[in-house]
Design a protein around this motif. Sequence first.
Motif, PDB file in Angstrom:
ATOM      1  N   TYR A  40       1.541 -23.635  11.870  1.00  0.00           N
ATOM      2  CA  TYR A  40       2.199 -24.501  10.907  1.00  0.00           C
ATOM      3  C   TYR A  40       1.485 -24.466   9.558  1.00  0.00           C
ATOM      4  O   TYR A  40       0.302 -24.130   9.469  1.00  0.00           O
ATOM      5  N   GLU A  64       5.875 -27.229   8.258  1.00  0.00           N
ATOM      6  CA  GLU A  64       6.854 -26.410   8.961  1.00  0.00           C
ATOM      7  C   GLU A  64       6.102 -25.470   9.872  1.00  0.00           C
ATOM      8  O   GLU A  64       5.025 -24.994   9.519  1.00  0.00           O
ATOM      9  N   ARG A  71      11.701 -22.216  14.886  1.00  0.00           N
ATOM     10  CA  ARG A  71      11.297 -23.005  13.714  1.00  0.00           C
ATOM     11  C   ARG A  71      11.191 -24.476  14.106  1.00  0.00           C
ATOM     12  O   ARG A  71      12.039 -25.001  14.814  1.00  0.00           O
ATOM     13  N   ALA A  73       9.612 -28.583  12.689  1.00  0.00           N
ATOM     14  CA  ALA A  73       8.966 -29.456  11.719  1.00  0.00           C
ATOM     15  C   ALA A  73       7.806 -30.111  12.464  1.00  0.00           C
ATOM     16  O   ALA A  73       7.947 -30.506  13.627  1.00  0.00           O
TER      17      ALA A  73
END
Length: 182
Positions: A40, A64, A71, A73
């Motif tokens: 990240y 991110e 992908r 968060a």
Amino acid sequence: MNARTFARGGVSLCLAALLCAGALWASASYAGDMPISIKYSGTGFATAVDVNGDGENLSLTLAEGRGTFGRTAVNITSEFVVDPAVECEAGYVPYTLFQSTAMIIVNNGDQLFGFGGGGTLCLNPNTGYYYGDAYGVYYGGTGRFATAVGEYTSDYTGYVIEPFIGTNFRSIQGTLEGTLSK
């Protein structure tokens, strides 16, 4: 088409549908321990919130990631306190991770919740460079993570680029490694 041909075609169609459903289910769940790895990067800043009245404000990191779930968060709250017992390189200020929570949001919106168990941070006040580690547990979430449990470790680095105006605006990059089980 006679009954025999239809039956054979129907069985093939049912088998194909079951295989597709199984593939979809397998991608959305896991059995036993599932290794997790996420890289990240993002930003962080100090908030004006002092959760426990100790004079240290809670920090928020928004990043991110990419890894096991595609992908993601990665959102983290944390609070550090200066701790001379932490071993850092010469010229670095030692901190202990006092409190931390995390939320990993995967691309379909499912959320995995993490709770910090501890960690350290070493900050060079002259350059703003810092490095550290954290560890904790995963416990629940939403969707496929509703009953998930596991543990994680994270190593990270970054730069505090606004150290003197109170925001402690910073960069961060790191890795999350761990396991999940249901």
